[in-house]
Scaffold this motif. Structure first.
Motif, PDB file in Angstrom:
ATOM      1  N   SER A   1       0.836  -1.210   0.000  1.00  0.00           N
ATOM      2  CA  SER A   1       0.000   0.000   0.000  1.00  0.00           C
ATOM      3  C   SER A   1       0.865   1.253   0.000  1.00  0.00           C
ATOM      4  O   SER A   1       0.525   2.259  -0.619  1.00  0.00           O
ATOM      5  CB  SER A   1      -0.943  -0.011   1.205  1.00  0.00           C
ATOM      6  N   ARG A   2       2.018   1.208   0.697  1.00  0.00           N
ATOM      7  CA  ARG A   2       2.913   2.373   0.696  1.00  0.00           C
ATOM      8  C   ARG A   2       3.553   2.561  -0.677  1.00  0.00           C
ATOM      9  O   ARG A   2       3.726   3.685  -1.145  1.00  0.00           O
ATOM     10  CB  ARG A   2       3.996   2.186   1.757  1.00  0.00           C
ATOM     11  N   PHE A   3       3.895   1.431  -1.313  1.00  0.00           N
ATOM     12  CA  PHE A   3       4.439   1.536  -2.664  1.00  0.00           C
ATOM     13  C   PHE A   3       3.417   2.137  -3.616  1.00  0.00           C
ATOM     14  O   PHE A   3       3.767   2.917  -4.511  1.00  0.00           O
ATOM     15  CB  PHE A   3       4.862   0.156  -3.169  1.00  0.00           C
ATOM     16  N   ARG A   4       2.139   1.766  -3.445  1.00  0.00           N
ATOM     17  CA  ARG A   4       1.095   2.273  -4.339  1.00  0.00           C
ATOM     18  C   ARG A   4       0.952   3.789  -4.238  1.00  0.00           C
ATOM     19  O   ARG A   4       0.578   4.444  -5.210  1.00  0.00           O
ATOM     20  CB  ARG A   4      -0.250   1.624  -4.007  1.00  0.00           C
ATOM     21  N   ARG A   5       1.224   4.331  -3.060  1.00  0.00           N
ATOM     22  CA  ARG A   5       1.113   5.795  -2.915  1.00  0.00           C
ATOM     23  C   ARG A   5       2.054   6.525  -3.869  1.00  0.00           C
ATOM     24  O   ARG A   5       1.748   7.602  -4.361  1.00  0.00           O
ATOM     25  CB  ARG A   5       1.443   6.193  -1.466  1.00  0.00           C
ATOM     26  N   GLY A   6       3.212   5.916  -4.100  1.00  0.00           N
ATOM     27  CA  GLY A   6       4.162   6.543  -5.018  1.00  0.00           C
ATOM     28  C   GLY A   6       3.725   6.510  -6.467  1.00  0.00           C
ATOM     29  O   GLY A   6       4.324   7.162  -7.311  1.00  0.00           O
ATOM     30  N   LEU A   7       2.643   5.738  -6.759  1.00  0.00           N
ATOM     31  CA  LEU A   7       2.157   5.618  -8.141  1.00  0.00           C
ATOM     32  C   LEU A   7       0.861   6.379  -8.364  1.00  0.00           C
ATOM     33  O   LEU A   7       0.230   6.212  -9.403  1.00  0.00           O
ATOM     34  CB  LEU A   7       1.939   4.137  -8.490  1.00  0.00           C
ATOM     35  N   ARG A   8       0.470   7.196  -7.401  1.00  0.00           N
ATOM     36  CA  ARG A   8      -0.825   7.867  -7.529  1.00  0.00           C
ATOM     37  C   ARG A   8      -0.876   8.816  -8.724  1.00  0.00           C
ATOM     38  O   ARG A   8      -1.913   8.979  -9.343  1.00  0.00           O
ATOM     39  CB  ARG A   8      -1.155   8.638  -6.242  1.00  0.00           C
ATOM     40  N   ARG A   9       0.228   9.432  -9.061  1.00  0.00           N
ATOM     41  CA  ARG A   9       0.243  10.386 -10.173  1.00  0.00           C
ATOM     42  C   ARG A   9       0.933   9.817 -11.409  1.00  0.00           C
ATOM     43  O   ARG A   9       1.326  10.544 -12.305  1.00  0.00           O
ATOM     44  CB  ARG A   9       0.942  11.678  -9.745  1.00  0.00           C
ATOM     45  N   VAL A  10       1.047   8.501 -11.461  1.00  0.00           N
ATOM     46  CA  VAL A  10       1.708   7.826 -12.578  1.00  0.00           C
ATOM     47  C   VAL A  10       0.661   7.016 -13.336  1.00  0.00           C
ATOM     48  O   VAL A  10      -0.210   6.395 -12.711  1.00  0.00           O
ATOM     49  CB  VAL A  10       2.828   6.885 -12.053  1.00  0.00           C
ATOM     50  N   PRO A  11       0.677   7.002 -14.676  1.00  0.00           N
ATOM     51  CA  PRO A  11      -0.268   6.155 -15.431  1.00  0.00           C
ATOM     52  C   PRO A  11      -0.189   4.699 -14.972  1.00  0.00           C
ATOM     53  O   PRO A  11       0.880   4.171 -14.698  1.00  0.00           O
ATOM     54  CB  PRO A  11       0.194   6.323 -16.883  1.00  0.00           C
ATOM     55  N   ASP A  12      -1.354   4.071 -14.901  1.00  0.00           N
ATOM     56  CA  ASP A  12      -1.445   2.733 -14.317  1.00  0.00           C
ATOM     57  C   ASP A  12      -1.135   1.628 -15.325  1.00  0.00           C
ATOM     58  O   ASP A  12      -1.159   0.448 -14.973  1.00  0.00           O
ATOM     59  CB  ASP A  12      -2.868   2.520 -13.752  1.00  0.00           C
ATOM     60  N   GLN A  13      -0.836   1.980 -16.557  1.00  0.00           N
ATOM     61  CA  GLN A  13      -0.637   0.961 -17.590  1.00  0.00           C
ATOM     62  C   GLN A  13       0.532   0.035 -17.265  1.00  0.00           C
ATOM     63  O   GLN A  13       0.449  -1.182 -17.412  1.00  0.00           O
ATOM     64  CB  GLN A  13      -0.414   1.624 -18.941  1.00  0.00           C
ATOM     65  N   GLY A  14       1.653   0.609 -16.764  1.00  0.00           N
ATOM     66  CA  GLY A  14       2.817  -0.204 -16.457  1.00  0.00           C
ATOM     67  C   GLY A  14       2.536  -1.238 -15.379  1.00  0.00           C
ATOM     68  O   GLY A  14       2.949  -2.400 -15.486  1.00  0.00           O
ATOM     69  N   ARG A  15       1.827  -0.827 -14.321  1.00  0.00           N
ATOM     70  CA  ARG A  15       1.505  -1.771 -13.237  1.00  0.00           C
ATOM     71  C   ARG A  15       0.572  -2.869 -13.744  1.00  0.00           C
ATOM     72  O   ARG A  15       0.738  -4.048 -13.407  1.00  0.00           O
ATOM     73  CB  ARG A  15       0.860  -1.025 -12.073  1.00  0.00           C
ATOM     74  N   GLN A  16      -0.431  -2.491 -14.567  1.00  0.00           N
ATOM     75  CA  GLN A  16      -1.371  -3.479 -15.082  1.00  0.00           C
ATOM     76  C   GLN A  16      -0.665  -4.509 -15.962  1.00  0.00           C
ATOM     77  O   GLN A  16      -0.936  -5.715 -15.888  1.00  0.00           O
ATOM     78  CB  GLN A  16      -2.481  -2.782 -15.884  1.00  0.00           C
ATOM     79  N   GLU A  17       0.264  -4.033 -16.813  1.00  0.00           N
ATOM     80  CA  GLU A  17       0.989  -4.962 -17.674  1.00  0.00           C
ATOM     81  C   GLU A  17       1.850  -5.918 -16.857  1.00  0.00           C
ATOM     82  O   GLU A  17       1.903  -7.120 -17.128  1.00  0.00           O
ATOM     83  CB  GLU A  17       1.851  -4.179 -18.663  1.00  0.00           C
ATOM     84  N   ALA A  18       2.549  -5.381 -15.841  1.00  0.00           N
ATOM     85  CA  ALA A  18       3.370  -6.240 -14.994  1.00  0.00           C
ATOM     86  C   ALA A  18       2.507  -7.238 -14.234  1.00  0.00           C
ATOM     87  O   ALA A  18       2.872  -8.411 -14.083  1.00  0.00           O
ATOM     88  CB  ALA A  18       4.181  -5.379 -14.023  1.00  0.00           C
ATOM     89  N   LEU A  19       1.343  -6.779 -13.753  1.00  0.00           N
ATOM     90  CA  LEU A  19       0.436  -7.665 -13.012  1.00  0.00           C
ATOM     91  C   LEU A  19      -0.028  -8.825 -13.889  1.00  0.00           C
ATOM     92  O   LEU A  19      -0.038  -9.988 -13.457  1.00  0.00           O
ATOM     93  CB  LEU A  19      -0.765  -6.856 -12.507  1.00  0.00           C
ATOM     94  N   ALA A  20      -0.403  -8.534 -15.142  1.00  0.00           N
ATOM     95  CA  ALA A  20      -0.856  -9.591 -16.045  1.00  0.00           C
ATOM     96  C   ALA A  20       0.289 -10.543 -16.391  1.00  0.00           C
ATOM     97  O   ALA A  20       0.110 -11.766 -16.434  1.00  0.00           O
ATOM     98  CB  ALA A  20      -1.429  -8.973 -17.319  1.00  0.00           C
TER      99      ALA A  20
END
Length: 856
Positions: free
Chosen positions: A729-748
Motif C-alpha cells: 500500500s505504501r508503494f502504491r502511494r508513489g504511483l498515484r500520479r503515474v499512469p497505471d498501464q505499467g503496473r497493469q501490464e506487470a500484473l498480467a
C-alpha cells in the motif's frame, strides 16, 4: 409463372374459348377443363402451330418476352415490347391469352403491378435465337433472391421494392446504363476485367480454354464472378462447362470497349469521377501546422518538460500545448508534431528536460526545407504507428513497420495520379489504389496481418482513412471535404472527398514550387506590441525566433489573429532560472517592441532581478560540526577528508557534498585517527530504515510483481502477512500520479508466470480423455487416415507409436509430434532420444496412445 395457377385465375368463358382453339371438347366443370388444357397447351407441336398462326407483331412479342425470361411487369412489357402503346396492348394480350400462350397475372404481386408472362411449361418449347438467348432477366430468374439483393448492395443500387421482379428490373437498368456499367467494371480487379475482355472476344469459353489463355488464377476469378454475379449462363447440353456472358450485357460491354480501344481495360485514373463535387465543409490545415509547431516549441521552451525514460514528452504537457492548436482537435495531432520536432532536432535535451534547439527559430523560417522534412519524416518514421488508433504506441515487429512504410509509399503513388484542382471522392480513390497497387490490393483482400496488429482488426479502409485524415491532412498535403464523413466506413462514406493542395503536389513530385503557398510569410521587420498592463500582442508574421523568445519570458494566454502574452513574476523567474540576464531582457524587449519598454514592465524586471537569487537552495547529504574553528581548517587541509566536504557554512560547520555518504566519511575519519560521533537519530535511521530510489516504471514493475504474488498465495490457501499488505500500500502511494498501464501490464505478465508455476503435470487420465474423443481410425495404416491422426496428436500433445520403414529397414518408434507439412513430420523420438524428421509416406502405420507430453 405456373400454368395451372394462371389458368385457375381465368374466367370459364375464356377457358372454353381456349379449349376450342386447341381442339378440346367443352365441359362445364372448370377443374376438368384446366386439367385438359394443362396437357394440351404444353404439347411442343401444338405450341409451334399456335406460334405459326400468329401475326408477325404477335410472334415478335412472344419471342421477345421469352428471351427476357418469360416474365415482365406490365409497365415494362408495354414500354419495351409494344413501343409504349398501352391502348393496343390489352387487345394484343387478349388474343395471346385466348390461344394459351401469354397471360396476365394480377395476384402474385398485387393488382397495381400485374405480371405479363409465359408459363414455364410452355416457355421451354418456344424457340429463341442464340443471339437473344439468356438475357439478364432470364439469368436472374433462376438466381436466388438473397444473392440478387446482396449484389444490389455491392453495386450501391437503391431498391424501392425488394420483391424479385423489382430487384431484377433495378439490376438490369443499372447494368445497362453506360455510366453505371463503367463504374461496375472499374470496381472489378484487373484480372476480372481481362477475363471479361476474353469473353467479348471469344463469346463462349470453357474453364479449360480460360486456363490455357490466362492461367489457373483466372479460373478462380471466373468462379468468383459466377457465384457472386448474375452475368453468365451455361449452355444447355454442354458437358465441358461452356459459359457465355448475358447477351444484352455483352452488347453493352462491347459499346464501352469500343470507346477504349476495343478493351474494357482503362487507365486507373479513369476511376476518378469527372463531375464537380463541392463539399459543404472544408478542412485545410496548411495555414496552421507550422504555426502549431512553433507554438509547441514555445511551450517547450517555457515549461521545460521532463524527458521520458523511453524518449518523448509527457502526455500531460502535450495536452496543454494541444489546447493552443489553431484548427486540428485530433489528440494524435500534437503527438505527431512533437515526434517530428524530436526527430528533426528542433528540441534538445538539457539535463533531464526538453528545451527548444538554439537554431529552432531560424529553421522555422525555412518553410520549403521544413515541409520536405515533414513529408520525409512521415514516409520513413517507425515511431508513428497508424495500425493503431493511438498512433504514438509502438508498432510491434519490424515486418509490420516495413509493411506500413510500403503502404505509405503506395498511397503517395496513388495521390500522384489524382487530378489537380479537383475534389476526389474517397471511395473512388480506394478503388484506384486497389487497381494501381499490388501491395494495397493484397492487404485489402487479405487483411489478416492487420487483424493481428490492432485491437478489433485494422482493415485497409480504416488504415487509409486514418492516414488521409491524419498525417496527410495535418501536413497540408491534402485538404478534406466533409471531414466528418471520413469517420464512416467505405460503404457509407459517399460524401467524403479530398483535394491535393499545390504544396502537396510539389511534395509528391519532389519539386520546391508552391511549398510556401498557404503559409503566413514572415516579416523580418515585424515587431510585437508591449502594453503597460504587462500584456504583449504578437502579430502573425513575427519571426519565429522572436516568438520563441517571448514564450520563454511570458505566458502565452491565447492565440487568434494575434498571440496574447502576459509577463508575470513567475514567467520572469523561469527566464532568470535559465540564466537569461537582465541586460538580455531589456535589450530584447526594447529592440523588438514597437512601443518600447513601458516603465511598469521595466520596474517589474528590475524587482525580479534584484530578488532573484537572494535565497539560494543547494543540495547536500548532511553536514558536520566541530568544537573548534582550527579543527575544521585541519579537515579541509586533508585531501581524503576534503573530498567529502562541500561549502563552509560557518566557522565550525560544513556541508557534505551531495554524493558523499556519511558512513564512508565516518570510516575515513577513524582511519585518520579522529574519533567522530554519528548523530544518534541519523544512526538509528541508517540502522532501521533504508532509502531506495526507483523510477516510476521500476516501481510499477515491483508493485505488479508483489500484487501477483499475493494473489497467487491467496489462491493456494496461504494468508500473506499484514506487513506485506502495508508495504504494498505504501508503494502504491508513489504511483498515484503515474499512469497505471505499467503496473497493469506487470500484473498480467507475472500473474501468467505464477499460474504456469502452479500448473500440475498432465496426467494419464487427461491423455486418455483426449484419446477417447478421437473419432478417426486408431490404429491406422492408410495414408489418408494417418495424416489426420498425426494432426490430432499435435493439437492435443499425444504420443504416437509408428512403424517406420526407410532404406529397407522397419522400426517401431514412440514419438512426440510437434509440427508437420505436406511431406514431413517433425517430432521428438523417445526411442532415439532426440528431435527427428520423418517422411509421411514412409510411415506404414500409426497409433495414438494415452500418454501426454510437454514440449519446452
Amino acid at each position: 409463372m405456373k400454368l395451372r395457377s394462371i389458368l385457375s385465375q381465368q374466367p370459364i368463358q375464356m377457358l372454353r374459348h381456349t379449349a376450342d382453339q386447341v381442339g378440346l371438347p367443352s365441359t362445364p366443370n372448370k377443374t376438368i377443363l384446366i386439367d385438359l388444357l394443362c396437357q394440351a397447351l404444353t404439347d411442343p407441336k401444338g405450341i409451334q402451330d399456335r406460334l405459326d398462326s400468329l401475326s408477325e407483331p404477335q410472334k415478335t412479342f412472344v419471342i421477345s418476352l421469352a428471351a427476357e425470361g418469360g416474365e415482365l411487369l406490365k409497365s415494362e412489357a408495354v414500354a419495351e415490347l409494344n413501343d409504349g402503346f398501352e391502348h393496343t396492348f390489352q387487345a394484343l394480350m387478349d388474343d395471346l391469352a385466348q390461344i394459351g400462350l401469354v397471360f396476365q397475372d394480377s395476384t402474385t404481386l398485387d393488382a397495381e403491378h400485374p405480371l405479363i408472362g409465359i408459363p414455364d411449361s410452355i416457355l421451354k418449347s418456344i424457340p429463341i435465337s442464340l443471339s437473344d438467348r439468356a438475357r439478364l432477366r432470364g439469368i436472374m430468374k433462376a438466381v436466388s433472391i438473397g444473392l440478387l439483393r446482396t449484389f444490389t448492395k455491392d453495386c450501391n443500387i437503391q431498391l424501392n421494392d425488394t420483391r424479385r421482379p423489382f430487384v431484377i428490373q433495378a439490376i438490369r437498368d443499372h447494368l445497362l446504363t453506360p455510366d453505371n456499367l463503367k463504374a461496375f467494371l472499374n470496381s472489378l480487379s484487373e484480372d476480372k476485367r481481362t477475363l471479361l475482355d476474353l469473353f467479348l472476344k471469344e463469346e463462349e469459353i470453357t474453364p479449360a480454354d480460360l486456363q490455357e489463355h490466362l492461367g489457373e488464377s483466372a479460373v478462380r476469378e471466373l468462379e468468383d464472378l459466377v457465384w457472386k454475379t448474375p452475368l453468365f449462363y451455361a449452355l444447355e447440353g454442354q458437358k465441358n462447362g461452356s459459359l457465355r456472358l448475358a447477351s444484352d450485357l455483352s452488347n453493352a460491354m462491347r459499346q464501352i470497349a469500343s470507346t477504349q480501344g476495343g478493351k474494357l481495360e482503362t487507365h486507373p485514373e479513369d476511376i476518378l469521377a469527372d463531375e464537380t463535387i463541392v463539399p459543404s465543409v472544408i478542412q485545410d490545415n496548411t495555414p496552421y501546422f507550422l504555426q502549431d509547431l512553433t507554438t509547441l516549441l514555445g511551450q517547450i521552451e517555457r515549461r521545460h518538460p521532463r524527458r521520458l525514460k523511453s524518449g518523448g514528452i509527457p502526455k500531460g504537457d502535450l495536452r496543454d500545448a494541444a489546447r493552443l492548436s489553431r484548427e486540428e482537435t485530433d489528440p494524435g495531432y500534437i503527438d505527431f508534431i512533437a515526434l517530428f520536432a524530436e526527430t528533426a532536432g528542433l528540441v534538445r535535451i538539457q539535463g533531464q528536460t526538453w528545451c527548444a534547439a538554439k537554431d529552432a527559430g531560424l529553421r522555422l523560417e525555412q518553410v520549403p526545407v521544413l515541409r520536405k522534412a515533414f513529408f520525409a519524416f512521415w514516409q520513413q518514421t517507425e515511431r508513428w504507428n497508424e495500425w493503431s488508433a493511438d498512433r504514438s504506441t509502438p508498432s510491434g515487429s519490424k515486418s509490420r513497420v516495413d509493411e506500413l512504410k510500403s503502404i505509405r509509399k503506395e498511397i503517395c503513388k496513388g495521390l500522384k495520379r489524382c487530378p489537380n484542382d479537383c475534389w476526389v471522392p474517397y471511395s473512388q480513390f480506394y478503388q484506384l489504389l486497389t487497381r494501381l497497387s499490388d501491395p494495397f490490393r493484397h492487404f485489402a483482400e487479405d487483411p489478416g496481418s492487420g487483424r493481428s496488429l490492432a485491437a478489433g482488426g485494422t482493415t485497409a479502409d480504416e488504415l487509409l482513412r486514418r492516414i488521409l485524415k491524419g498525417a496527410l491532412c495535418w501536413m497540408g498535403l491534402i485538404r478534406l471535404g466533409n471531414p466528418e464523413a471520413f469517420a464512416q466506413p467505405l460503404h457509407r462514406s459517399n460524401k467524403a472527398v479530398f483535394q491535393i493542395t499545390p504544396a502537396g503536389r510539389a511534395l509528391l513530385q519532389g519539386t520546391s514550387d508552391d511549398l510556401t503557398e498557404g503559409i503566413q510569410p514572415v516579416n523580418p521587420k515585424s515587431k510585437f506590441v508591449m502594453q503597460p498592463n504587462f500584456e504583449i500582442l504578437s502579430p502573425p508574421d513575427l519571426p519565429p525566433g522572436h516568438f520563441l523568445q517571448l514564450c520563454g519570458l511570458a505566458d502565452l494566454e491565447s492565440l487568434d489573429v494575434m498571440a496574447h502574452f502576459r509577463i508575470t513574476r513567475e514567467s520572469l523567474q523561469h527566464a532568470l532560472n535559465r540564466d537569461i540576464s537582465a541586460d538580455d531582457l531589456h535589450t530584447f524587449l526594447k529592440t523588438e517592441s514597437a512601443t518600447g519598454l513601458p516603465d511598469m514592465v521595466g520596474a517589474l524586471i528590475e524587482e525580479c532581478v534584484e530578488k532573484h537569487g537572494e535565497i539560494e537552495i543547494q543540495s547536500s547529504s548532511g553536514y558536520l560540526t566541530v568544537a573548534q574553528e582550527s579543527l575544521l581548517d585541519e579537515l579541509y587541509a586533508q585531501k581524503r577528508i576534503a573530498a567529502f566536504l562541500g561549502p563552509r557554512l560557518s566557522p565550525i560547520a560544513a556541508a557534505l557534498k551531495r554524493e558523499s555518504r556519511p558512513e564512508a566519511l565516518l570510516q575515513v575519519l577513524h582511519q585518520q585517527g579522529y574519533m567522530p560521533r554519528l548523530d544518534a537519530e541519523f544512526a538509528a535511521s541508517e540502522q532501521g530504515q533504508h532509502q531506495v530510489i526507483l523510477s516510476s516504471s521500476e516501481l510499477s514493475e515491483l508493485v505488479g510483481f508483489l500484487e501477483s504474488a499475493i494473489t497467487a498465495l491467496t489462491e493456494r490457501g496461504a494468508s500473506p502477512s499484514e506487513t506485506l499488505d502495508y508495504v504494498i500500500s505504501r508503494f502504491r502511494r508513489g504511483l498515484r500520479r503515474v499512469p497505471d498501464q505499467g503496473r497493469q501490464e506487470a500484473l498480467a505478465r507475472y500473474g501468467k508466470d505464477f499460474e504456469s508455476l502452479g500448473k500440475p503435470a498432465q496426467s494419464d487420465e487427461s491423455g486418455l480423455q483426449d484419446l477417447l474423443q478421437y473419432t478417426g481410425a486408431n490404429p491406422s495404416s492408410q495414408a489418408t487416415e494417418i495424416r489426420p491422426l498425426v494432426e490430432y496428436a499435435i493439437d492435443h500433445r499425444l504420443c504416437v507409436e509408428i512403424i517406420y520403414h526407410v532404406k529397407g529397414e522397419t522400426s517401431e518408434r514412440t514419438i512426440e509430434p510437434f509440427s508437420e507439412d505436406h511431406a514431413m513430420l517433425y517430432a521428438f523420438c523417445q526411442t532415439r532420444k532426440g528431435d527427428r524428421v520423418f517422411r509421411m509416406d514412409k510411415i506404414q502405420s500409426a497409433r495414438l496412445t494415452g500418454q501426454k507430453f510437454q514440449r519446452a
